[in-house]
Scaffold this active site. Structure first.
Site, short mmCIF file in Angstrom:
data_model
loop_
_atom_site.label_atom_id
_atom_site.label_comp_id
_atom_site.label_asym_id
_atom_site.label_seq_id
_atom_site.Cartn_x
_atom_site.Cartn_y
_atom_site.Cartn_z
N CYS A 19 0.84 -1.20 0.00
CA CYS A 19 0.00 0.00 0.00
C CYS A 19 0.88 1.25 0.00
O CYS A 19 1.54 1.54 -0.98
CB CYS A 19 -0.97 -0.06 1.19
SG CYS A 19 -2.35 1.11 1.03
N HIS A 24 -3.55 -5.65 0.95
CA HIS A 24 -2.87 -5.86 2.24
C HIS A 24 -2.78 -7.34 2.59
O HIS A 24 -3.69 -7.85 3.25
CB HIS A 24 -3.62 -5.14 3.35
CG HIS A 24 -3.46 -3.65 3.34
ND1 HIS A 24 -2.42 -3.02 3.96
CD2 HIS A 24 -4.20 -2.67 2.77
CE1 HIS A 24 -2.52 -1.70 3.79
NE2 HIS A 24 -3.60 -1.46 3.06
N GLU A 48 -1.02 -8.61 4.85
CA GLU A 48 -0.91 -8.75 6.31
C GLU A 48 -2.29 -8.71 6.98
O GLU A 48 -2.44 -9.12 8.13
CB GLU A 48 0.02 -7.68 6.89
CG GLU A 48 -0.60 -6.32 7.15
CD GLU A 48 -0.78 -5.45 5.89
OE1 GLU A 48 -0.72 -5.99 4.77
OE2 GLU A 48 -1.02 -4.23 6.06
#
Lengths: 236, 741
Positions: A90, A207, A209
């Site tokens: 990002c 994302h 994560e």
């Protein structure tokens, strides 16, 4: 028994996914994660450097435009030049583009608004440390959360990118096909993530994560980290 | 005193919102005339916004204690034990007037302010919820207001890295010229890491940290305490400008410094800025401060003591440190690139002594300004609840049930607010197990197996029909929303938005609503641990609907077992908990389909809610629930339609038998009711648990891959595909969904 992968997550003022990234690599691959302050010059001998999401320096100029001047970026450049694996997520992707470590730029979303939702991306190359254990064509579900994810670059650059198989992820529909409803931000050629020519630096807008545990609705993001861990073993 | 007394003309006094009686009180407190700085300070601290002078007498009624409550009202935010030595810290506030004047900054700074309240308690913010109340979509400026407010929340919350996971959106013409922006922030702290804003220790240094002070927002507290008109709508300079990047740095620095033991007390400079923070910290500790205002970091030259005390510049905090530790504290802030300056010290006498350029510019006793602010027992007229009509609701002209459902699904209040919450980052911090769009959001608490369930909502139409019952309904409904995820409700924060309290009927609404909240909170054992009152929500004599927004937090022992709202599995049994009565009064059906707002608020039996909550928590803990969704606005038909909107887009075959009119059965808003699904074969176990809790259960159908069909007494009343439900709901907000020019 192999050592735990060492992951350094860079913290810029305004980063807000730094601890998320550290948590995810610890959970997904048992990494030992370390937060590195942007003003430091020591990355701490990592196997992987993550530039996390957030709003570095408030993103008031252009996303990632100021972060590239942070002292730690000299070390990140040197680390990347020596072949070290770097993942920009990002805002981290935006920083890598601004720093010239990845081609292209990220413009304001075509819809002019910040967008947070789950998207599907297709693995377009397995020739990166983060996709090596995946299969080309695999579809992964991960959230996006950005206002400036509209990937853009000049046509010659795009051709160069395609020629060298540097597109790593494309936005697709759940069934893996490209087309209406897939691309959330208007990015060129549905590109969601790219790598550099040497293939050790990867940036993506989604994302991973945030999709690294089933409890959160998808564990597809963990596949990127596991792939990296596996490629590390091969390299060792 | 060296500063000259103010020339107390009636104009000057009235510009400060001070009544002649209040001026007499000031003169008797001081034994002299106040100077201009002092008058400004009185004006801010005795404003409705800071002193709660009209609402205080009622708020005392609210239950605020409970075995898990670690901190009740009176601090920056309340705190409740969630086990493992952890606490959930939360509060809700309004930013209504500023958001109407300048929607982006008004909403953004509303988010900033409530986040500071939470992190000054030593809690890391983990979630935001935003209940929003707008006028008719077609009202003048409404498109820009909605767009601005949503972008403001998005711009601030996203940059801070705090997920916005819930809230509500309600449209009604009563908010055409007075929108409501309520913001709830939730944080997590260790018990032993909870900080309070109680100054102590004479000689301890007072630090100013955060952004420099500018001339923005001067008199924001007074603005929030007055009715609104066109002239005031031009008061743009009184709206503050937010900088979420600075706040993010301030937050990280505050949380870092609070991990150590150098800080005695800390408070956000919110409404009335340096004035309220310094006075309130002193009042809690029964001490005073001597502050040198020339040491306050300023953004522009030539600022006067008056401006410095009343500025509402954002992203600022006041800290009392242990003597000798000030450099240590300041160093942490400087490392994060944040200003920190020692501006004074704590003194034993409970007085506020303000210096500027070597002169004393104010010298005021603390207690009379904070604790002895005027308390008004204004005349009040208790509202008469709308009575049930003798013949019930007239349904002449009602369309068939399928058409009615389509109209409801595509109406602003039942349409999908997905386009709003997709502008909010709802997944940052990687805790979001259930995000926006369900009965309640669920977050895991890292390092434990537990989860928090969060909701914030109210049905203003019910409150307007019957303030006491409607407010009780808001509390009970919030509890039911949490229980649908399997969470046990813990505690409440409220944001009481009402019109002008100087009108007896408005004050009556407030009094009755507080009564209703108290009643429901006692029955559900959910104390009110923090809150906010926003009065004078009236423009040109038109008052908003009474809007006591209820924020509630619940606890899941095992977050992995959180129950979703939507149909989860084909062939599951569909059951309805609770009973449907002839209660179309004040319903969304009546307003949207028949264009009438009339009739009584449905019954609110708080003990029945309590039983249903207990039942849901037990069913979820036993793993018996595949999904649960509360029946609220739009009734059973809308609840069933909403249940099709999960990731699998499943429908259901539902058969209902009733002695009621089919329209009443499908659209009545009787509560408590819940649509649940579970694996076939569990019916007996299910009935047994439900019977133990005295909750009625009707098995009404099966989940199918296909459309939702509802038969009433054997007749097909509704047939609609899940994709069509989605299409209708997504179309509900029309032009509002587009970016405003």
């Amino acid at each position: 028994m192999s050592a735990r992968p060492r992951v350094s997550v860079v913290v810029f003022p305004g980063s807000n996914c730094d601890t998320d990234a550290a948590h995810a690599v610890e959970a997904a691959i048992g990494a030992s994660a370390k937060l590195v302050w942007h003003g430091d010059h020591d990355l701490g001998d990592p196997d992987l450097v993550v530039l996390p999401g957030g709003f570095s320096y408030g993103d008031y100029l252009r996303s990632g435009a100021l972060a590239r001047f942070s002292p730690v970026m000299d070390e990140v450049r040197a680390f990347a030049a020596s072949g070290g694996a770097v993942l920009g997520i990002c805002n981290g992707f935006q920083v890598l583009c601004e720093a010239g470590l990845l081609p292209g730029a990220l413009l304001r979303n075509a819809g002019l608004r910040f967008v947070c939702r789950d998207v599907h991306v297709r693995v377009e190359t397995i020739r990166t440390p983060f996709t090596a254990e995946l299969t080309k064509g695999d579809v992964l579900r991960m959230p996006i959360a950005h206002g400036e994810g509209n990937y853009e670059l000049e046509v010659p650059e795009l051709e160069d990118l395609l020629d060298h198989e540097q597109v790593v992820f494309r936005y697709v529909r759940p069934d893996g096909t490209r087309g209406e409803g897939a691309n959330p931000n208007g990015s060129r050629d549905d590109i969601a993530g790219v790598c550099n020519r040497a293939r050790n630096v990867v940036g993506l807008m989604p994302h991973p994560e945030r999709a690294a545990e089933e409890l959160l609705g998808s564990a597809d993001g963990a596949k990127l980290f596991r792939s990296f861990a596996a490629s590390l073993l091969v390299a060792r | 005193m060296t500063a000259a007394p103010a020339n107390l003309t009636p104009e000057l006094v009235s510009q400060h919102g001070i009544t002649p009686e209040e001026l007499d009180r000031i003169l008797s407190v001081l034994g002299r005339e106040p100077n201009l700085v002092e008058l400004g300070i009185f004006s801010a601290l005795w404003s409705e916004h800071c002193s709660y002078k009209s609402s205080k007498v009622f708020l005392k009624e609210l239950p605020t204690k409970g075995p898990r409550v670690l901190q009740g009202p009176g601090e920056n935010a309340g705190a409740v034990d969630i086990g493992d030595g952890l606490a959930v810290v939360f509060k809700m506030e309004s930013h209504n007037h500023p958001s109407f004047i300048e929607p982006y900054q008004g909403a953004a700074t509303g988010v900033g302010g409530i986040l500071r309240d939470v992190f000054t308690m030593g809690a890391r913010p983990v979630a935001l919820l935003d209940p929003l109340f707008f006028g008719s979509p077609s009202a003048p400026r409404m498109h820009g207001l909605v767009d601005g407010v949503v972008r403001g929340i998005s711009g601030y919350g996203n940059c801070m890295g705090i997920p916005t996971v819930g809230g509500s959106t309600f449209f009604h013409p009563a908010y055409d010229r007075n929108i409501l922006v309520n913001v709830m922030a939730v944080g997590v702290a260790r018990h032993d890491g909870i900080f309070r804003a109680k100054a102590s220790g004479p000689g301890n240094p007072v630090l100013y940290v955060g952004s420099k002070t500018g001339r923005d927002g001067i008199h924001g507290a007074s603005m929030a305490s007055d009715v609104f008109d066109d002239e005031k709508a031009q008061r743009r300079p009184t709206v503050q400008v937010g900088d979420p990047f600075v706040e993010k740095l301030v937050m990280e620095a505050v949380l870092e410094v609070l991990k150590g033991d150098a800080v005695v007390a800390i408070q956000d400079m919110g409404a009335a800025g340096l004035t309220s923070s310094s006075f309130e910290m002193c009042a809690r500790g029964d001490v005073g401060m001597r502050l040198d205002l020339s040491k306050v970091p300023t953004r522009e030259p030539g600022m006067t003591p008056y401006e410095l005390m009343l500025s509402e510049s954002q992203e600022r905090m006041l800290i009392v440190a242990h003597a000798g530790r000030e450099e240590e504290v300041a160093a942490v802030f400087r490392r994060w690139g944040v200003d920190a300056a020692v501006i004074g010290e704590v003194i034993p006498e409970p007085r506020m002594v303000l210096l500027f350029g070597g002169e004393t510019v104010a010298d005021l006793p603390v207690a009379p300004l904070v604790d002895d602010a005027p308390v008004y027992r204004r005349p009040l007229l208790f509202p008469k609840p709308v009575p049930p009509g003798e013949a019930g609701i007239d349904l002449a002209g009602a369309p068939d049930e399928g058409t009615a459902l389509e109209r409801l699904l595509s109406s602003p209040n039942l349409g999908s607010p997905r386009w709003i919450w997709e502008q909010y980052d709802s997944s940052v911090q990687t805790n979001t197990v259930i995000g926006p769009g369900s009965d309640a959001a669920v977050l895991r608490v890292k390092g434990t197996t537990r989860g928090l369930a969060l909701t914030a909502d109210v049905n203003p139409r019910f409150v307007a029909a019957d303030p006491e019952r409607g407010a009780a309904h808001a509390v009970a409904e919030a509890a039911l929303n949490l229980a649908c995820t399997g969470a046990r409700p813990l505690a409440v924060t409220d944001c009481l938005n009402f019109g002008n309290p100087e009108r007896p009927e408005i004050l009556g609404q407030l009094a009755a609503a507080v009564k209703g909240i108290s009643l429901a909170c006692r029955a559900l054992e959910t104390p009110v641990i923090s809150g906010n009152v926003s009065l004078y929500n009236e423009t040109d004599g038109v008052s908003i609907l009474p809007t006591p927004t209820i924020g509630m937090v619940g606890l899941l022992e095992d977050v992995a077992s959180a129950v979703p709202s939507f149909f989860a599995r084909e062939n599951d049994v569909v059951a309805v908990l609770g009973e449907t009565r002839d209660e179309l009064g004040a319903s969304e059906y009546l307003a949207t389909v028949l264009g009438r707002e009339e009739g009584p608020c449905p019954q609110v039996d708080v003990l029945a809610f309590r039983s249903t909550v207990d039942l849901l928590v037990e069913l979820a803990a036993d793993g018996l629930l595949a999904s649960a969704h509360d029946v609220s606005a739009g009734g059973l038909a809308v609840a069933l339609a909403e249940k099709t909107q999960g990731p699998l887009r499943l429908g259901a075959d539902v058969n209902l038998d009733t002695a009621l009119l089919p329209t009443v059965l499908l659209f009545s808003e009787s509560a408590p009711r819940v649509v649940v699904t579970f694996r076939p074969g569990l019916e007996k176990a299910f009935l047994e648990v439900a019977r133990r809790h005295s909750v009625a259960v009707n098995f009404v159908g099966r989940v199918v891959r296909g459309p939702l069909t509802v038969r009433v007494n054997g007749r097909l009343a509704v047939e609609i595909a899940p994709d069509e439900v989605a299409r209708l709901r997504e179309s509900a907000h029309g032009v509002l969904t587009e970016v405003s020019a």
